[in-house]
Motif scaffolding. Structure first.
Motif, PDB file in Angstrom:
ATOM      1  N   SER A  76      54.087  45.209  47.897  1.00  7.96           N
ATOM      2  CA  SER A  76      55.608  44.843  47.615  1.00  7.96           C
ATOM      3  C   SER A  76      55.967  44.557  46.176  1.00  7.96           C
ATOM      4  N   LEU A  77      55.150  44.507  45.419  1.00  7.02           N
ATOM      5  CA  LEU A  77      55.445  44.206  43.993  1.00  7.02           C
ATOM      6  C   LEU A  77      55.925  45.241  43.119  1.00  7.02           C
ATOM      7  N   PHE A  78      55.563  46.602  43.652  1.00 13.66           N
ATOM      8  CA  PHE A  78      55.908  47.647  42.693  1.00 13.66           C
ATOM      9  C   PHE A  78      57.133  48.250  43.269  1.00 13.66           C
ATOM     10  N   THR A  79      58.098  47.821  42.931  1.00 13.16           N
ATOM     11  CA  THR A  79      59.552  47.952  43.330  1.00 13.16           C
ATOM     12  C   THR A  79      60.081  49.294  42.520  1.00 13.16           C
ATOM     13  N   ALA A  80      59.641  49.525  41.500  1.00 14.20           N
ATOM     14  CA  ALA A  80      60.316  50.755  40.943  1.00 14.20           C
ATOM     15  C   ALA A  80      59.214  51.933  40.867  1.00 14.20           C
ATOM     16  N   SER A  81      58.256  51.937  41.518  1.00 12.59           N
ATOM     17  CA  SER A  81      57.353  52.868  41.964  1.00 12.59           C
ATOM     18  C   SER A  81      58.083  53.900  43.223  1.00 12.59           C
ATOM     19  N   PRO A  82      57.744  55.181  42.949  1.00  7.58           N
ATOM     20  CA  PRO A  82      58.145  56.103  43.911  1.00  7.58           C
ATOM     21  C   PRO A  82      57.510  56.283  45.092  1.00  7.58           C
ATOM     22  N   LEU A  83      56.055  55.815  44.981  1.00  2.12           N
ATOM     23  CA  LEU A  83      55.068  55.827  45.991  1.00  2.12           C
ATOM     24  C   LEU A  83      54.055  54.773  46.042  1.00  2.12           C
ATOM     25  N   VAL A  84      53.903  53.904  46.886  1.00  4.42           N
ATOM     26  CA  VAL A  84      52.866  52.836  46.944  1.00  4.42           C
ATOM     27  C   VAL A  84      51.919  53.094  48.043  1.00  4.42           C
ATOM     28  N   SER A  85      50.536  53.182  47.783  1.00  2.00           N
ATOM     29  CA  SER A  85      49.665  53.429  48.838  1.00  2.00           C
ATOM     30  C   SER A  85      48.510  52.496  48.715  1.00  2.00           C
ATOM     31  N   VAL A  86      48.099  51.806  49.803  1.00  2.00           N
ATOM     32  CA  VAL A  86      46.813  50.689  49.602  1.00  2.00           C
ATOM     33  C   VAL A  86      45.739  51.265  50.678  1.00  2.00           C
ATOM     34  N   HIS A  87      44.805  50.674  50.122  1.00  2.00           N
ATOM     35  CA  HIS A  87      43.348  51.405  50.853  1.00  2.00           C
ATOM     36  C   HIS A  87      42.458  49.928  51.140  1.00  2.00           C
ATOM     37  N   GLU A  88      41.819  49.704  52.024  1.00  2.43           N
ATOM     38  CA  GLU A  88      40.970  48.755  52.279  1.00  2.43           C
ATOM     39  C   GLU A  88      39.451  49.759  52.402  1.00  2.43           C
ATOM     40  N   GLN A  89      38.634  49.256  51.082  1.00  2.00           N
ATOM     41  CA  GLN A  89      37.361  50.386  51.447  1.00  2.00           C
ATOM     42  C   GLN A  89      36.184  49.627  52.348  1.00  2.00           C
ATOM     43  N   ALA A  90      35.853  50.521  53.465  1.00  2.00           N
ATOM     44  CA  ALA A  90      34.820  49.884  54.245  1.00  2.00           C
ATOM     45  C   ALA A  90      33.674  49.824  53.325  1.00  2.00           C
ATOM     46  N   GLY A  91      32.654  48.572  53.774  1.00  2.00           N
ATOM     47  CA  GLY A  91      31.584  48.540  53.056  1.00  2.00           C
ATOM     48  C   GLY A  91      31.700  48.185  51.634  1.00  2.00           C
ATOM     49  N   GLY A  92      32.821  47.959  51.256  1.00  2.00           N
ATOM     50  CA  GLY A  92      33.068  47.722  49.478  1.00  2.00           C
ATOM     51  C   GLY A  92      33.001  46.028  49.357  1.00  2.00           C
ATOM     52  N   GLY A  93      32.331  45.716  48.273  1.00  2.00           N
ATOM     53  CA  GLY A  93      32.737  44.590  47.490  1.00  2.00           C
ATOM     54  C   GLY A  93      33.619  44.365  46.469  1.00  2.00           C
ATOM     55  N   HIS A  94      33.245  43.593  45.696  1.00  2.00           N
ATOM     56  CA  HIS A  94      34.345  43.475  44.483  1.00  2.00           C
ATOM     57  C   HIS A  94      34.142  44.567  43.457  1.00  2.00           C
ATOM     58  N   ASN A  95      32.975  44.985  43.161  1.00  2.00           N
ATOM     59  CA  ASN A  95      32.568  46.041  42.271  1.00  2.00           C
ATOM     60  C   ASN A  95      32.468  47.317  43.156  1.00  2.00           C
ATOM     61  N   LEU A  96      33.529  48.085  43.499  1.00  2.00           N
ATOM     62  CA  LEU A  96      33.571  49.068  44.144  1.00  2.00           C
ATOM     63  C   LEU A  96      32.870  50.338  43.452  1.00  2.00           C
ATOM     64  N   SER A  97      33.219  50.696  42.476  1.00  2.00           N
ATOM     65  CA  SER A  97      32.606  51.698  41.798  1.00  2.00           C
ATOM     66  C   SER A  97      30.863  51.548  41.631  1.00  2.00           C
ATOM     67  N   LEU A  98      30.461  50.712  41.742  1.00  2.00           N
ATOM     68  CA  LEU A  98      29.144  50.311  41.651  1.00  2.00           C
ATOM     69  C   LEU A  98      28.159  50.153  42.972  1.00  2.00           C
ATOM     70  N   GLY A  99      29.131  50.103  44.104  1.00  2.00           N
ATOM     71  CA  GLY A  99      28.560  49.734  45.356  1.00  2.00           C
ATOM     72  C   GLY A  99      27.846  50.950  46.097  1.00  2.00           C
ATOM     73  N   ASN A 100      27.328  50.925  47.372  1.00  2.75           N
ATOM     74  CA  ASN A 100      26.841  51.977  48.041  1.00  2.75           C
ATOM     75  C   ASN A 100      27.938  52.919  48.512  1.00  2.75           C
ATOM     76  N   SER A 101      29.347  52.296  48.779  1.00  2.00           N
ATOM     77  CA  SER A 101      30.193  53.041  49.268  1.00  2.00           C
ATOM     78  C   SER A 101      31.056  53.624  47.725  1.00  2.00           C
ATOM     79  N   ALA A 102      30.581  53.534  46.684  1.00  2.00           N
ATOM     80  CA  ALA A 102      31.225  54.043  45.474  1.00  2.00           C
ATOM     81  C   ALA A 102      31.971  55.590  45.572  1.00  2.00           C
ATOM     82  N   LEU A 103      30.982  56.419  46.086  1.00  3.08           N
ATOM     83  CA  LEU A 103      31.463  57.735  46.214  1.00  3.08           C
ATOM     84  C   LEU A 103      32.557  58.049  47.217  1.00  3.08           C
ATOM     85  N   ALA A 104      32.730  57.228  48.269  1.00  2.00           N
ATOM     86  CA  ALA A 104      33.740  57.288  49.023  1.00  2.00           C
ATOM     87  C   ALA A 104      34.929  56.772  48.742  1.00  2.00           C
TER      88      ALA A 104
END
Length: 313
Positions: free
Chosen positions: A260-288
């Motif tokens: 809701s904060l990105f009021t000037a953006s033409p598109l805002v998409s959100v994603h909850e990564q299954a099997g993800g912790g804080h460091n998404l790019s080093l977890g087992n789900s990084a490729l996903a």
């Protein structure tokens, strides 16, 4: 008749996601300050992904040591995107100059100038897409909200938020005044639960670095400053949180709150990564996770090209 014979553009063949070597180290000098990065180039790239790591890590965050399948640089290049992972101001080659970088405006200028130098003479495809994690999101939203940010393809933010997780705050209060326990406790929160990460990456020791002094100040003011910064961003935004995020408040309400904060953006998409912790790019789900972000980058490329094709001179 083949597509090439028909005069249609044909992208270069991609390498396997685990193929290729690690990113190539780069260093340039900007106004007397050395800036470093890791680069993985794609032939005839569809776009460039500029990746900004979080706090107390380096650009290695996006090129996991000895874990090619988790590397954003390798996955991006395999799918036709050049990936440039920048050591943020105060990290990498610029660490010795950290005391000179307390100005947010200077850090933005330094990052933009370094990227221009590093990409000089290299193809950029449809443009540059900005991606950031955790504390790196502070620099990313400032860059995207700057007048130069209007030229970006889009923005990915991950591992950040407006409200810290209640459990993390309770633990943080319990550790107050006990420096060693607080340090180890914070690491446990940011790198937990352990089963989400390869054993050799839990704790992030292989990608760790000392955080510059300004980062603590920015961390304190971030939840208050984010709404104003977000409202200035005019490009598509993708926001990700792990379903096991333990530092920031997670869940559908938290995702919607940030969107809701990105009021000037033409598109805002959100994603909850299954099997993800804080460091998404080093977890087992990084490729996903990386594939999800790169899919959004591809959508931004198509939108940019469609807009260009529709222009009338």
């Amino acid at each position: 008749m083949t597509p090439r014979e028909a005069g249609l553009a044909v992208d270069a063949p991609v390498e396997p996601l685990t193929g290729g070597g690690p990113g190539v180290p780069l260093t340039v000098e900007v106004g007397g300050i050395p800036m470093s990065a890791r680069l993985q180039e794609a032939q005839n790239p569809r776009a460039v992904v500029l990746a900004l790591h979080g706090g107390a890590t380096t650009s290695l965050y996006y090129d996991a040591p000895n874990r090619p399948r988790l590397s954003l640089l390798r996955a991006g290049a395999a799918l036709g995107f050049t990936v440039l992972a920048l050591d943020r101001p105060g990290y990498g080659a610029s660490a010795a100059h950290a005391a000179e970088l307390n100005s947010a405006a200077r850090r933005v200028d330094l990052a933009y100038a370094a990227v221009e130098r590093m990409l000089e003479g290299r193809p950029r495809g449809a443009g540059v897409f900005l991606m950031a994690h955790s504390s790196g999101c502070e620099l990313a939203v400032r860059m995207a909200g700057d007048e130069r940010g209007a030229d970006l393809l889009g923005l990915e933010l991950a591992g950040t938020g407006r409200h810290r997780h209640e459990r993390a705050m309770r633990l943080w209060e319990d550790w107050r005044g006990r420096e060693r326990e607080a340090r180890e406790g914070l690491r446990a929160i940011l790198w937990g639960p352990p089963h989400l990460y390869p054993d050799d990456l839990v704790g992030g020791y292989s990608v760790s670095a000392s955080a510059p002094p300004y980062e603590g100040v920015e961390a304190e003011s971030w939840p208050r400053g984010l709404p104003g910064l977000a409202a200035r961003i005019p490009v598509p935004v993708h926001y990700s949180l792990g379903d096991h995020e333990m530092w920031w408040r997670s869940g559908s309400q938290a995702l919607e709150d940030i969107a809701s904060l990105f009021t000037a953006s033409p598109l805002v998409s959100v994603h909850e990564q299954a099997g993800g912790g804080h460091n998404l790019s080093l977890g087992n789900s990084a490729l996903a996770y990386h594939l999800r972000v790169l899919s959004f980058v591809e959508e931004c490329v198509l939108a940019r090209r469609s807009a260009g094709a529709g222009r009338v001179n």
